[in-house]
Design a protein around this motif. Structure first.
Motif, PDB file in Angstrom:
ATOM      1  N   ALA A  32      63.779 167.167 -21.843  1.00 39.04           N
ATOM      2  CA  ALA A  32      63.181 167.788 -22.853  1.00 39.04           C
ATOM      3  C   ALA A  32      64.362 168.739 -23.592  1.00 39.04           C
ATOM      4  CB  ALA A  32      62.493 169.023 -22.108  1.00 39.04           C
ATOM      5  N   PRO A  33      63.785 169.227 -24.798  1.00 38.08           N
ATOM      6  CA  PRO A  33      65.095 169.795 -25.589  1.00 38.08           C
ATOM      7  C   PRO A  33      65.432 171.065 -24.926  1.00 38.08           C
ATOM      8  CG  PRO A  33      63.030 169.772 -26.822  1.00 38.08           C
ATOM      9  CD  PRO A  33      62.860 169.032 -25.796  1.00 38.08           C
ATOM     10  N   PRO A  68      69.621 171.745 -28.645  1.00 38.99           N
ATOM     11  CA  PRO A  68      69.138 170.867 -29.640  1.00 38.99           C
ATOM     12  C   PRO A  68      68.083 171.291 -30.582  1.00 38.99           C
ATOM     13  CG  PRO A  68      69.350 170.047 -27.263  1.00 38.99           C
ATOM     14  CD  PRO A  68      69.324 171.692 -27.130  1.00 38.99           C
ATOM     15  N   ARG A  69      67.188 172.385 -30.173  1.00 36.81           N
ATOM     16  CA  ARG A  69      66.173 172.666 -31.396  1.00 36.81           C
ATOM     17  C   ARG A  69      66.893 173.314 -32.569  1.00 36.81           C
ATOM     18  NH1 ARG A  69      63.038 175.658 -26.489  1.00 36.81           N
ATOM     19  NH2 ARG A  69      65.128 176.399 -26.218  1.00 36.81           N
ATOM     20  N   VAL A  75      62.101 168.592 -32.780  1.00 37.23           N
ATOM     21  CA  VAL A  75      62.457 167.668 -31.702  1.00 37.23           C
ATOM     22  C   VAL A  75      61.500 168.032 -30.575  1.00 37.23           C
ATOM     23  CG1 VAL A  75      64.457 168.937 -30.618  1.00 37.23           C
ATOM     24  CG2 VAL A  75      63.954 166.567 -30.183  1.00 37.23           C
ATOM     25  N   ARG A  76      60.854 167.032 -29.677  1.00 39.33           N
ATOM     26  CA  ARG A  76      60.097 167.358 -28.714  1.00 39.33           C
ATOM     27  C   ARG A  76      60.395 166.570 -27.398  1.00 39.33           C
ATOM     28  NH1 ARG A  76      58.979 170.562 -31.915  1.00 39.33           N
ATOM     29  NH2 ARG A  76      57.284 171.318 -32.622  1.00 39.33           N
ATOM     30  N   PHE A 179      66.859 161.592 -30.651  1.00 36.06           N
ATOM     31  CA  PHE A 179      65.953 162.840 -30.805  1.00 36.06           C
ATOM     32  C   PHE A 179      64.616 162.543 -31.514  1.00 36.06           C
ATOM     33  CE2 PHE A 179      68.658 166.845 -30.463  1.00 36.06           C
ATOM     34  CZ  PHE A 179      69.587 166.095 -29.695  1.00 36.06           C
ATOM     35  N   THR A 180      63.432 162.672 -30.728  1.00 36.34           N
ATOM     36  CA  THR A 180      62.085 162.340 -31.360  1.00 36.34           C
ATOM     37  C   THR A 180      61.044 163.377 -31.348  1.00 36.34           C
ATOM     38  OG1 THR A 180      60.494 160.620 -31.229  1.00 36.34           O
ATOM     39  CG2 THR A 180      61.435 161.404 -29.260  1.00 36.34           C
ATOM     40  N   THR A 181      60.208 163.200 -32.244  1.00 34.00           N
ATOM     41  CA  THR A 181      59.091 164.232 -32.252  1.00 34.00           C
ATOM     42  C   THR A 181      58.006 163.526 -31.173  1.00 34.00           C
ATOM     43  OG1 THR A 181      57.945 163.075 -34.167  1.00 34.00           O
ATOM     44  CG2 THR A 181      59.389 165.005 -34.523  1.00 34.00           C
ATOM     45  N   ALA A 182      57.955 162.486 -30.717  1.00 38.13           N
ATOM     46  CA  ALA A 182      57.183 161.950 -29.805  1.00 38.13           C
ATOM     47  C   ALA A 182      57.138 162.856 -28.383  1.00 38.13           C
ATOM     48  CB  ALA A 182      57.458 160.595 -29.422  1.00 38.13           C
TER      49      ALA A 182
END
Length: 388
Positions: A32-33, A68-69, A75-76, A179-182
């Motif tokens: 997780a970020p 990372p956020r 990013v998720r 990094f992904t929004t998934a």
């Protein structure tokens, strides 16, 4: 966005594992970020102590590196990928051959930024197509703290030398991230398995670790031979030995390497001509020859002058008089960095009288303060009566 129907997260993970394997990655893991809350504090402490040396970009990008956020608020999930580059020999053996040049294991391959980034992009595109999520790819050059993220993802742990250690691959892993929004289920973080071992700390030639899990770049041979742009401080030159690009000592000393696997030739191919090149073949490289030899190599990024500086330090440490003829012409090199290193190398390879003759008229022609300082330091009172 592709408009495709979203895939269930568990199936998406299976898809990632399968496709990553096809692309040559040895490990794929998810975190997780917000999984590295201490990373920013540790980075800030290192910067406060000046341990980042001249790498000002570390301070300038500290906020993005620490979270990372901040780098990408959307990013998720972070997919961490690792590729093994384990050598098929002990890189420490080459240090016993002072006529040879020791190039760090990772730099004997094609530039890993190019190798990994292309494969990461391909995997990220497949992930985006299959999930409908947005993706961003990062490999080393971006402000991403890959080692803490890989630790959080369970790929390994940050050892006392601050590098990532894996129970399956030892200290020999290239890292990259997507990094992904998934929304992907994170893996369990790895635990620290260093125990009381100090092998990586005790082997360091320049005592670059002020404490376990802390690195002072100002004393690190990898920093000095790659990132540092000026003359290498005199106090570290003898300790550098024949290391002309990077240093593998702390990595190679790790006992977990006994479980490491040699990198598959199908994934990464080390160049035979960079395994143990002769110093004599490297000293006289001009800019064109340097660029040709290191085309596609990470070594090319430091430029010819810094590279020859490193080779000259190794030549001065070699004790090999056959290197004197190729070193002497570099006293007239266009680069003050090279001229200064040539002065030091000759001061180590020649006796006092011959060193004085080699410097000769150059004393009156040289106008660079750093080179003059090298001459002044090397020219002792016992050297042909001292400076005139």
């Amino acid at each position: 966005m592709t408009g495709l129907e979203p895939v269930r997260p568990d199936r998406l993970r299976d898809f990632l594992n399968r496709e990553a394997g096809h692309l040559g990655f040895d490990v794929v893991a998810v975190t997780a970020p917000d999984a590295t809350p201490l990373a920013s504090q540790r980075l800030a402490s290192a910067i406060d102590h000046g341990r980042h040396a001249s790498m000002e970009w570390l301070a300038e990008t500290a906020a993005r590196r620490g979270d990372p956020r901040v780098l990408w608020p959307e990013v998720r999930s972070i997919v961490m990928l690792a590729m093994n580059y384990g050598p098929d020999e002990n890189p420490l053996d080459l240090l016993e051959r002072p006529d040879r040049a020791a190039i760090s294991v990772y730099a004997r391959h094609r530039d890993y930024h190019d190798v990994i980034k292309g494969r990461l992009k391909e995997l990220a595109q497949k992930l985006a197509s299959r999930s409908g999520a947005d993706v961003k790819v990062f490999v080393d050059t971006a402000p991403v703290m890959e080692k803490p993220l890989a630790h959080a993802a369970g790929i390994g742990w940050q050892g006392k030398h601050t590098n990532l250690v894996s129970r399956e691959f030892g200290s020999w892993l290239f890292l990259g991230s997507i990094f992904t929004t998934a929304e992907l289920a994170p893996d369990i973080a790895e635990t620290d398995h260093c125990g009381s071992c100090r092998a990586c700390l005790d082997i360091c030639p320049t005592d670059a670790f002020p404490a376990p899990y802390q690195l002072d770049a100002r004393r690190c041979i990898s920093y000095l031979t790659i990132e540092h742009k000026g003359p290498i401080p005199r106090e570290f030159r003898a300790a550098i030995g024949n290391r002309i690009y990077g240093c593998d000592d702390c990595l190679a000393a790790c006992p977990w390497n006994k479980f490491a696997q040699t990198a598959s030739e199908a994934k990464l191919v080390a160049r035979d001509d960079l395994r143990e090149p002769r110093l004599a073949d490297l000293i006289s490289l001009d800019d064109g020859a340097f660029r040709a030899l290191f085309s596609g190599s990470p070594v090319k990024r430091i430029g010819r002058d810094r590279f020859i500086r490193n080779v000259l330090i190794a030549a001065g440490n070699s004790g090999d008089p056959t290197l004197i003829p190729p070193v002497e012409p570099l006293l007239d090199d266009q680069s003050p960095l090279v001229r200064g290193a040539a002065v030091w190398a000759l001061s180590r390879l020649l006796d006092n009288a011959n060193f004085a003759r080699a410097i000769g008229d150059r004393l009156h022609d040289e106008d660079d303060p750093a080179v003059l300082a090298e001459i002044d330091t090397a020219y002792t009172r016992e050297t042909a009566g001292g400076l005139q």
